[in-house]
Design a protein around this motif. Structure first.
Motif, PDB file in Angstrom:
ATOM      1  N   SER A 120     -57.692  28.215  21.727  1.00 12.81           N
ATOM      2  CA  SER A 120     -56.981  28.643  22.873  1.00 12.81           C
ATOM      3  C   SER A 120     -55.865  29.380  22.231  1.00 12.81           C
ATOM      4  N   LEU A 121     -55.742  29.557  21.031  1.00 14.46           N
ATOM      5  CA  LEU A 121     -54.711  30.510  20.528  1.00 14.46           C
ATOM      6  C   LEU A 121     -55.352  32.025  20.064  1.00 14.46           C
ATOM      7  N   VAL A 122     -56.739  32.190  20.241  1.00 18.17           N
ATOM      8  CA  VAL A 122     -57.176  33.326  19.833  1.00 18.17           C
ATOM      9  C   VAL A 122     -57.505  34.098  21.021  1.00 18.17           C
ATOM     10  N   ARG A 123     -57.430  35.388  21.158  1.00 16.50           N
ATOM     11  CA  ARG A 123     -57.857  36.332  22.385  1.00 16.50           C
ATOM     12  C   ARG A 123     -59.089  36.114  22.500  1.00 16.50           C
ATOM     13  N   HIS A 124     -59.773  35.933  23.939  1.00 20.36           N
ATOM     14  CA  HIS A 124     -61.050  36.015  24.304  1.00 20.36           C
ATOM     15  C   HIS A 124     -61.359  37.242  25.115  1.00 20.36           C
ATOM     16  N   LEU A 125     -62.411  37.969  24.781  1.00 18.67           N
ATOM     17  CA  LEU A 125     -62.795  39.313  25.216  1.00 18.67           C
ATOM     18  C   LEU A 125     -63.845  39.152  26.185  1.00 18.67           C
ATOM     19  N   ARG A 126     -63.835  40.083  26.919  1.00 21.64           N
ATOM     20  CA  ARG A 126     -65.049  40.076  27.977  1.00 21.64           C
ATOM     21  C   ARG A 126     -66.131  40.898  27.555  1.00 21.64           C
ATOM     22  N   SER A 127     -67.281  40.651  28.046  1.00 15.58           N
ATOM     23  CA  SER A 127     -68.630  41.237  27.728  1.00 15.58           C
ATOM     24  C   SER A 127     -68.142  42.694  27.678  1.00 15.58           C
ATOM     25  N   ALA A 128     -67.476  43.463  28.661  1.00 15.53           N
ATOM     26  CA  ALA A 128     -67.538  44.930  28.546  1.00 15.53           C
ATOM     27  C   ALA A 128     -66.496  45.286  27.355  1.00 15.53           C
ATOM     28  N   GLU A 129     -65.390  44.583  26.931  1.00 15.13           N
ATOM     29  CA  GLU A 129     -64.681  44.962  25.865  1.00 15.13           C
ATOM     30  C   GLU A 129     -65.473  44.672  24.521  1.00 15.13           C
ATOM     31  N   VAL A 130     -66.123  43.842  24.462  1.00 16.81           N
ATOM     32  CA  VAL A 130     -67.111  43.662  22.921  1.00 16.81           C
ATOM     33  C   VAL A 130     -67.994  44.919  23.085  1.00 16.81           C
ATOM     34  N   ALA A 131     -68.620  45.058  24.025  1.00 19.23           N
ATOM     35  CA  ALA A 131     -69.704  46.362  24.035  1.00 19.23           C
ATOM     36  C   ALA A 131     -69.219  47.443  24.088  1.00 19.23           C
ATOM     37  N   ASP A 132     -67.789  47.789  24.480  1.00 15.39           N
ATOM     38  CA  ASP A 132     -67.151  49.016  23.999  1.00 15.39           C
ATOM     39  C   ASP A 132     -66.633  48.887  22.619  1.00 15.39           C
ATOM     40  N   LEU A 133     -66.165  48.079  22.054  1.00 15.79           N
ATOM     41  CA  LEU A 133     -65.821  47.905  20.782  1.00 15.79           C
ATOM     42  C   LEU A 133     -66.937  48.117  19.797  1.00 15.79           C
ATOM     43  N   LEU A 134     -68.343  47.564  20.099  1.00 20.26           N
ATOM     44  CA  LEU A 134     -69.304  47.683  19.271  1.00 20.26           C
ATOM     45  C   LEU A 134     -70.051  49.194  19.485  1.00 20.26           C
ATOM     46  N   GLY A 135     -69.755  49.953  20.588  1.00 14.46           N
ATOM     47  CA  GLY A 135     -70.346  50.924  20.927  1.00 14.46           C
ATOM     48  C   GLY A 135     -71.778  50.779  21.648  1.00 14.46           C
ATOM     49  N   VAL A 136     -72.073  49.527  22.259  1.00 11.92           N
ATOM     50  CA  VAL A 136     -73.391  49.369  23.030  1.00 11.92           C
ATOM     51  C   VAL A 136     -73.182  49.090  24.216  1.00 11.92           C
ATOM     52  N   ASP A 137     -74.312  49.283  25.198  1.00 10.64           N
ATOM     53  CA  ASP A 137     -74.062  49.151  26.477  1.00 10.64           C
ATOM     54  C   ASP A 137     -74.055  47.194  26.414  1.00 10.64           C
ATOM     55  N   VAL A 138     -73.399  47.063  27.877  1.00 15.79           N
ATOM     56  CA  VAL A 138     -73.219  45.613  28.071  1.00 15.79           C
ATOM     57  C   VAL A 138     -74.665  44.859  28.322  1.00 15.79           C
ATOM     58  N   ARG A 139     -75.570  45.565  28.740  1.00 16.80           N
ATOM     59  CA  ARG A 139     -77.050  45.097  28.550  1.00 16.80           C
ATOM     60  C   ARG A 139     -77.594  44.667  27.615  1.00 16.80           C
ATOM     61  N   THR A 140     -77.288  45.636  26.489  1.00 16.22           N
ATOM     62  CA  THR A 140     -77.638  45.105  25.125  1.00 16.22           C
ATOM     63  C   THR A 140     -77.005  44.089  24.703  1.00 16.22           C
ATOM     64  N   LEU A 141     -75.783  43.773  24.796  1.00 17.84           N
ATOM     65  CA  LEU A 141     -74.999  42.503  24.573  1.00 17.84           C
ATOM     66  C   LEU A 141     -75.687  41.470  25.141  1.00 17.84           C
ATOM     67  N   ALA A 142     -75.814  41.639  26.388  1.00 22.46           N
ATOM     68  CA  ALA A 142     -76.744  40.293  27.144  1.00 22.46           C
ATOM     69  C   ALA A 142     -78.112  39.957  26.398  1.00 22.46           C
ATOM     70  N   GLY A 143     -78.762  41.124  26.039  1.00 23.90           N
ATOM     71  CA  GLY A 143     -80.105  40.951  25.300  1.00 23.90           C
ATOM     72  C   GLY A 143     -79.845  40.196  24.140  1.00 23.90           C
ATOM     73  N   TRP A 144     -78.678  40.534  23.097  1.00 28.46           N
ATOM     74  CA  TRP A 144     -78.379  39.993  22.139  1.00 28.46           C
ATOM     75  C   TRP A 144     -77.903  38.423  22.320  1.00 28.46           C
ATOM     76  N   ARG A 145     -77.444  38.012  23.544  1.00 25.95           N
ATOM     77  CA  ARG A 145     -77.056  36.832  23.790  1.00 25.95           C
ATOM     78  C   ARG A 145     -78.458  36.092  24.046  1.00 25.95           C
ATOM     79  N   HIS A 146     -79.305  36.535  24.877  1.00 27.37           N
ATOM     80  CA  HIS A 146     -80.598  35.756  25.182  1.00 27.37           C
ATOM     81  C   HIS A 146     -81.342  35.557  23.823  1.00 27.37           C
ATOM     82  N   LYS A 147     -81.579  36.517  22.997  1.00 29.47           N
ATOM     83  CA  LYS A 147     -82.072  36.363  21.620  1.00 29.47           C
ATOM     84  C   LYS A 147     -81.332  35.570  20.625  1.00 29.47           C
TER      85      LYS A 147
END
Length: 96
Positions: free
Chosen positions: A6-33
């Motif tokens: 609860s003391l750590v910042r939680h990022l939205r998928s769009a923020e993580v995708a932007d940080l990693l330089g990938v599409d949000v759909r790629t991130l969703a695919g990684w979650r699925h796999k």
């Protein structure tokens, strides 16, 4: 009593995708796999909210960083960062 998560910042998928330089759909695919950074699912079923702990994303990036010999040589020759430079880089990465 608050937990460490609860003391750590939680990022939205769009923020993580932007940080990693990938599409949000790629991130969703990684979650699925189960190949991307670990995530938190808040709520039941398909409509659950997905968040990523900032420290977990950073650790995942560190674990997937491949250092080449050339990069090691350059790093060894480069002067160390000052505290001010580290703070400025942190602010940039956080989008501040």
């Amino acid at each position: 009593m608050p937990t460490s998560s609860s003391l750590v910042r939680h990022l939205r998928s769009a923020e993580v995708a932007d940080l990693l330089g990938v599409d949000v759909r790629t991130l969703a695919g990684w979650r699925h796999k189960n190949t991307g950074p670990a995530f938190v699912r808040i709520g039941p079923g398909r409509g659950a909210t997905v968040r990523y702990r900032e420290d977990v994303v950073t650790a995942w990036l560190d674990a997937h960083t491949i250092t080449t010999r050339a990069a090691e040589t350059i790093a060894a020759q480069a002067p160390p960062f000052t505290a001010e430079q580290v703070d400025a880089l942190g602010a940039i990465l956080r989008g501040a």
